[in-house]
Design a protein around this motif. Structure first.
Motif, mmCIF file in Angstrom:
data_model
loop_
_atom_site.group_PDB
_atom_site.id
_atom_site.type_symbol
_atom_site.label_atom_id
_atom_site.label_comp_id
_atom_site.label_asym_id
_atom_site.label_seq_id
_atom_site.Cartn_x
_atom_site.Cartn_y
_atom_site.Cartn_z
ATOM 1 N N PHE A 105 0.831 -1.201 0.000
ATOM 2 C CA PHE A 105 0.000 0.000 0.000
ATOM 3 C C PHE A 105 0.868 1.255 0.000
ATOM 4 O O PHE A 105 0.600 2.207 -0.750
ATOM 5 C CB PHE A 105 -0.918 -0.008 1.222
ATOM 6 C CG PHE A 105 -1.641 1.290 1.463
ATOM 7 C CD1 PHE A 105 -2.666 1.702 0.626
ATOM 8 C CD2 PHE A 105 -1.289 2.101 2.532
ATOM 9 C CE1 PHE A 105 -3.329 2.898 0.852
ATOM 10 C CE2 PHE A 105 -1.951 3.294 2.768
ATOM 11 C CZ PHE A 105 -2.974 3.698 1.918
ATOM 12 N N SER A 126 1.002 3.926 -3.087
ATOM 13 C CA SER A 126 0.558 5.290 -2.796
ATOM 14 C C SER A 126 1.636 6.304 -3.170
ATOM 15 O O SER A 126 1.360 7.307 -3.838
ATOM 16 C CB SER A 126 0.201 5.426 -1.316
ATOM 17 O OG SER A 126 -0.880 4.588 -0.975
ATOM 18 N N VAL A 178 -5.073 -1.480 -5.051
ATOM 19 C CA VAL A 178 -4.527 -1.478 -3.692
ATOM 20 C C VAL A 178 -4.964 -0.253 -2.903
ATOM 21 O O VAL A 178 -5.436 -0.363 -1.764
ATOM 22 C CB VAL A 178 -2.980 -1.539 -3.734
ATOM 23 C CG1 VAL A 178 -2.401 -1.496 -2.323
ATOM 24 C CG2 VAL A 178 -2.505 -2.783 -4.469
ATOM 25 N N ILE A 179 -4.810 0.934 -3.491
ATOM 26 C CA ILE A 179 -4.976 2.173 -2.728
ATOM 27 C C ILE A 179 -6.387 2.317 -2.191
ATOM 28 O O ILE A 179 -6.587 2.574 -0.992
ATOM 29 C CB ILE A 179 -4.592 3.379 -3.606
ATOM 30 C CG1 ILE A 179 -3.107 3.328 -3.948
ATOM 31 C CG2 ILE A 179 -4.933 4.678 -2.894
ATOM 32 C CD1 ILE A 179 -2.666 4.388 -4.937
ATOM 33 N N VAL A 221 -7.463 -0.572 0.558
ATOM 34 C CA VAL A 221 -6.781 -0.407 1.849
ATOM 35 C C VAL A 221 -7.265 0.867 2.533
ATOM 36 O O VAL A 221 -7.477 0.883 3.758
ATOM 37 C CB VAL A 221 -5.256 -0.390 1.665
ATOM 38 C CG1 VAL A 221 -4.560 -0.037 2.977
ATOM 39 C CG2 VAL A 221 -4.766 -1.753 1.183
ATOM 40 N N THR A 222 -7.455 1.926 1.768
ATOM 41 C CA THR A 222 -7.946 3.172 2.365
ATOM 42 C C THR A 222 -9.312 2.968 3.007
ATOM 43 O O THR A 222 -9.569 3.454 4.123
ATOM 44 C CB THR A 222 -8.025 4.265 1.291
ATOM 45 O OG1 THR A 222 -6.731 4.476 0.734
ATOM 46 C CG2 THR A 222 -8.515 5.573 1.893
#
Length: 724
Positions: A365, A369, A392-393, A396-397
């Motif tokens: 992550f 990012s 991913v971003i 996970v956020t």
């Protein structure tokens, strides 16, 4: 259950051919086009030996061409006609499986299947990091999010990356933290196959290896699980794959690495080795402190970068606006400021105490990012740009957002404080979920290009096994070239894409002459404009159609898409003939079967009872078959209602490269008569190639003056051209 229920939100698009900016995926006779900004690759093969060319296309005229272009494929062997798909083949392989199971319907539904698996992977991996309740809330937010709803119905490799990254990071945690050897092999397989999905997976691999090194520093031993041993064959196979089968695709990475400053790169590598050595020595005495410091350092770097990117980063120099504002765009359109604050709070609550439960996921992550928000590396259009956030971003956020509300309890907090936190967090998460659902609602029932497949099937039915179809080139200014893809690879028609909008007439004549000995008919399919005709090459109109299908709005990065638009595919079919009889007069009705006369005009339009096209900054009209008796050109034009602030509509005319006249076009359709010098027309009558009447127009952009989403550079509207 949430993932299965989300199926109703993912109606598959009828994306058998490309949209306004298509790229391609190909496998087992299935090619699905995706939106991008002209990401189609046109491989150019130069200086091919004549014998190899003749083996590939045994047509006597083709060896005169200096380039052969193939849409969406890398040329492997010109002699055998061997090509390979432009992009890595993991995702196309899954499309082929879907096609094998349920034909075109199965192929279209593959993205939705991957999206469902993605929700499952995010939930299961998130359970270990933020807890079951928070993971459930994060998965629900992800399932409601507009980016998921959009790309669950769109062919894209990012949705596959989401599944495998989360599954791989969970397997690594099972292997490294829990000591389960079997999961080390599973993790190696999961992350290893990602190497055949997208080249940017090297970021994830680098983050995983960095995590492995961090674990070795903290524990002073290599983690168990056999990950490296099992991963090595995948890495070796990927190196061979990109080096031998896909060098064109991997060249960008190699060029980027080759252009890094040698001194700076060497210094950075040496510094990293020295830093690792210092940490290794320090870990012997200070392992517990190091274990606490690494999560805090990660949090400080991520928080500092987020604060800088949101409040202080600005374009300038070599930094483009869409790169500078990438993080701001993500927060404003896809996260919301409240979500941003919750995500930062969740990061500090979760990563500080649970970093070592899933260090690989946090590392991946962080890497994505820092890299993606530094350089977005994609055309800055919604929703196309949002693909970068999907693997991913974004997930996970959203897990961190849910973690702030329902995640691990703060040890120093009382029961009342914890209960208040969960209550407030539940309200905020519910509010965010509602915002995401409202934003996604217009897309829930939208089917991109609905009804397109029957049109393409009908088009394919117009050509037989002994017909050759030449399709206009990629740079002709329309999307008609994308029709060649399904014609050739789904419906097995003989379709070739021209190399450019102005093929050499003598070479094309030789090609058509030889092709007519092998095929019953040679057709041309176009809609944008191709300079194809000459005194020796003619065309007879056969058919034409305008296909109208729904397409969601495509807007610049700083303007949120506001709904469904109508996508028009205008195309005409002509049968090509050789040595046609001379025409008594040349009259071109612009916008009506004019494809073989105009180049660099905008798409056809209808203005009341007229068919028209807008000129661009530089447009041309081919004047074919001039006899020498002509003396003037009459152009019927209209300034198109240009705003006064955009300045006057001026058109400079050129006869080939010679200045002919300068006209000021006024509102309304009027005839503009331009005399032709006698010696110029006499010279044109002796040539086989047509005269190029060039129109250099002063342009304006409707988006700038009218505030709409039309970013075309518009000159004037042309209705008719008469040479008399």
């Amino acid at each position: 259950l949430v993932a299965i229920g989300a199926w109703r939100f993912f109606p598959p698009s009828e994306y058998i051919i490309g949209g306004k900016d298509p790229g391609t995926y190909f496998n087992e006779g299935i090619q699905i086009a995706q939106r991008g900004s002209l990401v189609i690759h046109d491989e150019t093969v130069r200086d091919v030996p004549p014998d190899a060319r003749d083996q590939f296309f045994p047509l006597s005229g083709v060896h005169e061409y200096q380039s052969l272009r193939f849409m969406g494929f890398w040329v492997r062997d010109i002699a055998r006609g061997e090509v390979i798909g432009q992009f890595p083949h993991l995702y196309p392989a899954s499309i082929a499986i879907g096609y094998g199971l349920d034909g075109l319907t199965g192929a279209r539904r593959v993205a939705g299947w991957w999206a469902i698996l993605g929700l499952v992977a995010v939930f299961v991996a998130g359970t270990r990091l933020v807890g079951r309740g928070a993971a459930f809330a994060g998965a629900v937010l992800l399932g409601l999010h507009v980016v998921t709803v959009f790309f669950a119905a769109y062919p894209n490799a990012e949705i596959v990356m989401q599944v495998l990254v989360f599954a791989g990071c969970l397997a690594l945690a099972r292997a490294w933290t829990d000591g389960d050897r079997a999961f080390g092999v599973i993790a190696a397989f999961t992350i290893g196959v990602l190497l055949f999905l997208r080249i940017d997976i090297v970021l994830a691999v680098a983050a995983v290896l960095a995590t492995l090194a961090a674990l070795a520093l903290v524990d002073r031993r290599w983690p168990r699980g056999g990950f490296l041993v099992a991963f090595a064959p995948f890495a070796a196979l990927a190196a061979w794959y990109y080096g031998t089968l896909m060098p064109g695709y991997s060249d960008r990475l190699l060029v980027y690495l080759a252009n890094l400053p040698v001194a700076g790169t060497t210094a950075a590598a040496a510094g990293a080795l020295v830093f690792a050595a210092v940490l290794w020595r320090a870990s012997a005495r200070h392992a517990p402190a190091l274990r606490r410091a690494l999560p805090l350092a990660t949090l400080v770097v991520l928080t500092g970068a987020a604060v800088y990117a949101y409040w202080f980063r600005a374009p300038g120099g070599r930094l483009a606006a869409f790169d500078a504002y990438a993080f701001r765009t993500f927060v404003a359109f896809y996260l919301r400021p409240a979500g941003f604050l919750l995500a930062v709070a969740g990061l500090w609550l979760v990563v500080r105490d649970r970093f070592w439960r899933m260090p690989a996921l946090v590392a991946v992550f962080s890497a994505f990012s820092l890299f993606i928000f530094y350089k977005i590396k994609i055309v800055p259009e919604h929703f196309w740009m949002a693909r970068r956030f999907l693997p991913v971003i974004l997930p996970v956020t959203l897990l961190m957002v849910a973690g702030a509300a329902f995640g691990p309890r703060v040890a120093s907090a009382s029961t009342a404080v914890s209960a208040a936190r969960r209550a407030i967090g539940a309200v905020l998460v519910a509010w965010l979920g509602w915002q995401y659902a409202v934003a996604a609602q217009p897309l829930v029932r939208h089917v991109e290009y609905a009804g397109l497949i029957p049109y393409v099937e009908a088009l394919a039915g117009r050509f037989g096994d002994r017909d050759l179809v030449l399709v206009e080139s990629v740079d002709a200014g329309s999307d008609t070239h994308t029709l060649a893809t399904p014609l050739a690879y789904i419906y097995a028609r003989h379709a070739l894409v021209l190399p450019n909008a102005r093929p050499d007439k003598a070479r094309l004549y030789a090609f058509i002459a030889e092709a007519r000995q092998r095929y019953a008919h040679v057709y041309f399919l176009g809609g944008g404009g191709t300079d194809l005709l000459s005194r020796r090459i003619g065309a007879t109109p056969v058919d034409g159609e305008t296909i109208q299908v729904p397409e969601y709005a495509s807007t610049p990065f700083d303007v949120y898409p506001d709904g469904v638009r109508r996508k028009d595919f205008h195309y005409s079919i002509y049968e090509l003939t050789l040595d046609p009889p001379p025409s008594p007069a040349l009259t071109i009705d612009i916008g009506d079967r004019d494809d073989l006369y105009v180049v660099r005009f905008h798409a056809r339009e209808r203005d009341d009872d007229r068919t028209v096209r807008w000129t661009s900054a530089r447009s041309t009209i081919s004047l074919v078959g001039l006899t020498g008796s002509e003396h003037e050109i009459v152009l019927t034009m209209h300034d198109g209602g240009r705003p006064a602030a955009a300045g006057p509509a001026t058109v400079r005319l050129f006869w080939n490269t010679r200045p002919l006249a300068t006209l000021t076009v006024t509102p309304g359709f009027h005839d503009y008569v331009v005399p032709i010098p006698a010696d110029w027309i006499a010279e044109a009558a002796r040539q086989d190639d047509p005269v190029q009447l060039r129109l250099d127009s002063s342009t304006w952009v409707p988006a700038t003056y009218l505030g709409n989403s039309d970013t075309r550079q518009l000159g004037v509207m042309v209705d008719r051209v008469d040479v008399r």
